[in-house]
Scaffold this motif. Structure first.
Motif, short mmCIF file in Angstrom:
data_model
loop_
_atom_site.label_atom_id
_atom_site.label_comp_id
_atom_site.label_asym_id
_atom_site.label_seq_id
_atom_site.Cartn_x
_atom_site.Cartn_y
_atom_site.Cartn_z
N LEU A 80 0.83 -1.20 0.00
CA LEU A 80 0.00 0.00 0.00
C LEU A 80 0.87 1.26 0.00
CD1 LEU A 80 -2.64 -1.23 2.58
CD2 LEU A 80 -3.00 -0.95 0.12
N LYS A 81 1.88 1.29 0.86
CA LYS A 81 2.76 2.46 0.93
C LYS A 81 3.50 2.68 -0.39
CE LYS A 81 3.60 2.61 5.90
NZ LYS A 81 4.62 2.50 6.96
N LYS A 82 3.92 1.59 -1.01
CA LYS A 82 4.62 1.67 -2.30
C LYS A 82 3.75 2.37 -3.35
CE LYS A 82 5.81 -1.52 -5.85
NZ LYS A 82 5.94 -2.91 -6.22
N HIS A 83 2.45 2.25 -3.21
CA HIS A 83 1.51 2.85 -4.15
C HIS A 83 0.94 4.18 -3.64
CE1 HIS A 83 1.45 -0.38 -7.11
NE2 HIS A 83 1.57 -1.21 -6.08
N GLY A 84 1.58 4.74 -2.63
CA GLY A 84 1.20 6.06 -2.15
C GLY A 84 -0.01 6.10 -1.24
N ILE A 85 -0.39 4.96 -0.68
CA ILE A 85 -1.52 4.91 0.25
C ILE A 85 -0.97 4.93 1.68
CG2 ILE A 85 -3.46 3.52 1.07
CD1 ILE A 85 -3.64 2.35 -1.80
N GLU A 86 -1.50 5.82 2.49
CA GLU A 86 -1.08 5.89 3.88
C GLU A 86 -1.59 4.64 4.60
OE1 GLU A 86 -1.12 9.01 7.61
OE2 GLU A 86 -2.56 9.29 5.98
N ALA A 87 -0.69 3.85 5.14
CA ALA A 87 -1.07 2.57 5.72
C ALA A 87 -0.29 2.29 7.00
CB ALA A 87 -0.82 1.45 4.71
N LEU A 88 -0.92 1.52 7.85
CA LEU A 88 -0.34 1.12 9.14
C LEU A 88 -0.58 -0.38 9.32
CD1 LEU A 88 0.78 2.05 11.97
CD2 LEU A 88 -1.60 2.26 12.66
N ASN A 89 0.44 -1.07 9.80
CA ASN A 89 0.29 -2.49 10.12
C ASN A 89 -0.40 -2.60 11.48
OD1 ASN A 89 0.45 -5.21 10.59
ND2 ASN A 89 2.67 -5.32 10.49
N GLY A 90 -1.64 -3.06 11.47
CA GLY A 90 -2.38 -3.23 12.71
C GLY A 90 -2.04 -4.52 13.43
N GLY A 91 -1.27 -5.39 12.78
CA GLY A 91 -0.86 -6.64 13.40
C GLY A 91 -1.93 -7.71 13.31
N GLY A 92 -1.99 -8.52 14.34
CA GLY A 92 -2.94 -9.62 14.38
C GLY A 92 -4.35 -9.17 14.74
N LYS A 93 -5.33 -9.87 14.22
CA LYS A 93 -6.74 -9.53 14.43
C LYS A 93 -7.10 -9.43 15.90
CE LYS A 93 -11.30 -11.66 14.16
NZ LYS A 93 -11.34 -11.98 15.58
N ASN A 94 -6.76 -10.43 16.68
CA ASN A 94 -7.15 -10.44 18.09
C ASN A 94 -6.51 -9.29 18.87
OD1 ASN A 94 -8.73 -12.70 17.64
ND2 ASN A 94 -7.15 -14.14 18.28
N SER A 95 -5.26 -9.04 18.59
CA SER A 95 -4.56 -7.94 19.26
C SER A 95 -5.15 -6.59 18.86
CB SER A 95 -3.07 -7.99 18.89
OG SER A 95 -2.40 -6.90 19.43
N LEU A 96 -5.41 -6.40 17.58
CA LEU A 96 -5.99 -5.15 17.10
C LEU A 96 -7.39 -4.95 17.68
CD1 LEU A 96 -5.90 -2.62 15.34
CD2 LEU A 96 -6.72 -4.03 13.43
N GLU A 97 -8.16 -6.00 17.71
CA GLU A 97 -9.53 -5.91 18.23
C GLU A 97 -9.55 -5.41 19.68
OE1 GLU A 97 -13.25 -8.61 16.82
OE2 GLU A 97 -11.49 -9.66 17.59
N ARG A 98 -8.57 -5.82 20.48
CA ARG A 98 -8.49 -5.37 21.87
C ARG A 98 -8.16 -3.89 21.96
NH1 ARG A 98 -6.09 -10.51 22.43
NH2 ARG A 98 -3.99 -9.67 22.27
N LYS A 99 -7.49 -3.34 20.96
CA LYS A 99 -7.10 -1.93 20.96
C LYS A 99 -8.20 -1.01 20.45
CE LYS A 99 -2.32 -3.25 20.14
NZ LYS A 99 -1.26 -3.32 19.13
N LEU A 100 -9.17 -1.58 19.78
CA LEU A 100 -10.23 -0.74 19.19
C LEU A 100 -11.28 -0.34 20.19
CD1 LEU A 100 -10.73 -2.60 15.80
CD2 LEU A 100 -9.42 -0.52 16.21
#
Length: 100
Positions: A80-100
């Motif tokens: 995504l970044k290579k194509h000029g899209i601002e992107a962030l690696n949210g990591g694993g689903k379960n870990s990200l879900e806890r942060k939301l």
């Protein structure tokens, strides 16, 4: 800079993306996605991310990619970044879900 500072900075970056209505992008396989995802997430398996760049660019929003453990989402974030899209690696689903 200590470990706490690193995690705090990443948490702040994640929140910054969320505050700007970032798209949650699930890059897991169809089978994994069918087992459950994060509500509202867009599903594009990693192998299909490159062929969907134009669609993602049209959304005009930052993207938080996630997968099962963070490896595939790291690859997707790089694409995504290579194509000029601002992107962030949210990591694993379960870990990200806890942060939301």
């Amino acid at each position: 800079m200590g470990l706490f500072s690193f995690f705090n900075r990443n948490k702040n970056k994640l929140q910054g993306f969320l505050d700007r209505d970032a798209i949650l992008l699930d890059v897991r396989t169809h089978q994994e996605y069918n087992e459950g995802s994060i509500d509202g997430a867009l599903h594009i398996p990693l192998k299909e991310v490159s062929s969907n760049i134009d669609t993602l660019k049209k959304k005009n929003a930052p993207i938080i990619a996630f997968c099962k453990s963070g490896g595939r989402s790291a690859i997707a974030t790089g694409i995504l970044k290579k194509h000029g899209i601002e992107a962030l690696n949210g990591g694993g689903k379960n870990s990200l879900e806890r942060k939301l």
